[in-house]
Design a protein around this motif. Structure first.
Motif, short mmCIF file in Angstrom:
data_model
loop_
_atom_site.label_atom_id
_atom_site.label_comp_id
_atom_site.label_asym_id
_atom_site.label_seq_id
_atom_site.Cartn_x
_atom_site.Cartn_y
_atom_site.Cartn_z
N MET A 95 2.45 27.56 4.82
CA MET A 95 1.49 26.69 5.49
C MET A 95 1.77 25.23 5.17
O MET A 95 1.70 24.35 6.04
CB MET A 95 0.06 27.06 5.09
N ALA A 96 2.12 24.93 3.92
CA ALA A 96 2.46 23.55 3.54
C ALA A 96 3.69 23.07 4.28
O ALA A 96 3.76 21.91 4.71
CB ALA A 96 2.67 23.47 2.03
N VAL B 44 7.09 13.50 -2.84
CA VAL B 44 6.18 14.65 -2.87
C VAL B 44 5.73 14.85 -4.31
O VAL B 44 6.53 14.70 -5.24
CB VAL B 44 6.88 15.94 -2.37
N CYS B 45 4.47 15.18 -4.50
CA CYS B 45 4.04 15.60 -5.85
C CYS B 45 3.25 16.89 -5.75
O CYS B 45 2.66 17.21 -4.71
CB CYS B 45 3.24 14.50 -6.55
N GLY B 46 3.27 17.64 -6.84
CA GLY B 46 2.59 18.93 -6.88
C GLY B 46 1.50 18.97 -7.93
O GLY B 46 0.98 17.94 -8.37
N PHE B 47 1.19 20.19 -8.37
CA PHE B 47 0.12 20.38 -9.35
C PHE B 47 0.29 21.76 -9.95
O PHE B 47 0.36 22.74 -9.22
CB PHE B 47 -1.25 20.28 -8.66
N ALA C 22 6.58 21.77 1.22
CA ALA C 22 6.65 20.44 1.83
C ALA C 22 8.05 19.84 1.67
O ALA C 22 8.61 19.27 2.62
CB ALA C 22 5.61 19.52 1.19
N MET C 23 8.63 19.99 0.49
CA MET C 23 9.96 19.43 0.24
C MET C 23 11.02 20.10 1.12
O MET C 23 11.93 19.45 1.65
CB MET C 23 10.31 19.57 -1.24
N LYS C 24 10.90 21.40 1.29
CA LYS C 24 11.85 22.11 2.15
C LYS C 24 11.76 21.61 3.59
O LYS C 24 12.77 21.44 4.28
CB LYS C 24 11.58 23.61 2.09
#
Length: 329
Positions: A228-229, A267-270, A254-256
């Motif tokens: 979904m991202a 991009v940052c994650g968690f 998202a990065m892909k």
């Protein structure tokens, strides 16, 4: 068939109060006793083994109740860290634990869940991943029968504690660092699951940051799904300066997508999952020590089982940029 829950509702009291009246607990007011006994008589309720079990004072086992995510093959580093940390701590403290999954209880009502836990001689429960939609678990907490510790759900009463990090502040910290490093103004924020306590707090954080820094903010729900991202990024990222994700798995998606689009957006994650180190791109993320969180939860449920009141426990986190060399052994 009339149940103890029906009696409690008719009398306007908690299930645990009915149990205490049935088992002649002291310190129950005469008025409450009259209400409960009147309800029992009016409904022709016949007490069963549940009523006695509800008031059991015998020391029992602790259940580790896991909401295992099954929609992704990346499952589930976080749950495995939870289990590892909890079981290691339980062994150290000589606590008998069993592992259960939400799916095992999904067709049961609260009385059936109570009966099941009592049949397993369970006194304490550590719940990982409860959302606002888990109504039976909310009823279980409100009944105040078991000693319960919630991981990532901020509910507290005399029998219930919660253990987590400051989700709102953590989201602000990692997003702000990424935005300032890249001089960003237009944000695509990919949120987690609807009706999740963690999602709610992280959303509060990104909204507060956007308001304080006067940033343009677009929010879309990614349901903690890499796919979904990825699809959200394909649709919206071209017109944004940065993609901020409420989980590492979504950040990977998202990065892909950005790589396939052949455009650069920070991009940052968690969460700080190991998989981030294999992506090939460095991304800011919040590192949580899930093993330590679970260990703290086991220690807390033991404290509750020994007569202490519930409390909120907020543990530390760190901001990191994971690289391959950080995660190989």
């Amino acid at each position: 068939m009339v149940s103890i829950k029906d009696v409690a509702k008719h009398a306007g009291v908690a299930i645990s109060t009915v149990s205490k009246v049935l088992n002649h607990y002291p310190n129950i007011s005469e008025e409450t006793k009259k209400k409960v006994n009147a309800a029992i008589e009016e409904l022709n309720f016949v007490p069963n083994s549940i009523a006695a079990a509800l008031s059991s004072k015998q020391s029992g086992r602790v259940a580790l109740l896991i909401n295992m995510i099954t929609q992704t093959q990346a499952i589930d580093e976080i749950d495995m860290q939870y289990l590892s940390g909890a079981i290691e701590q339980a062994m150290e403290m000589h606590i008998d634990v069993i592992t259960l999954f939400f799916s095992m209880l999904e067709d049961k009502n609260v009385e059936e869940v109570i009966r099941y836990f009592q049949s397993q001689n369970i006194e304490g429960i550590v719940i990982f991943g409860m959302s606002k939609e888990d109504t039976v678990l909310h009823e279980l907490i409100e009944a105040k029968i078991f000693k319960i510790v919630l991981v990532d759900a901020p509910l507290v009463n005399e029998n219930t504690s919660c253990v987590w990090i400051d989700q709102k502040k953590a989201q602000i910290d990692v997003a702000k660092k990424t935005i300032e490093e890249n001089n960003c103004k237009r944000i695509l924020y990919i949120a987690g699951k609807k009706n999740g306590y963690v999602t709610e707090k992280r959303l509060e954080g990104i909204r507060q940051l956007a308001e304080e820094e006067k940033l343009q903010l677009l929010i879309r729900n990614g349901e903690f799904s890499e796919l979904m991202a990825r699809n959200i990024t394909f649709r919206y990222a071209k017109n944004k300066d940065v993609v901020i994700c409420a989980s590492d798995l979504m950040a990977i998606g998202a990065m892909k997508a950005l790589t396939e689009m052949d455009i650069f957006r920070p991009v940052c994650g968690f969460d700080g999952i190991t998989l981030m180190g294999y992506v090939g791109k460095q991304m800011n993320t919040i590192r949580q020590n899930f093993g330590s969180i679970a260990s703290e939860a086991v220690k807390e449920v033991y404290r509750l089982m020994n007569g202490s009141d519930g409390q909120e426990i907020v543990l530390p986190y760190s901001i990191e940029r994971l690289q391959y060399l950080d995660i190989i052994c």
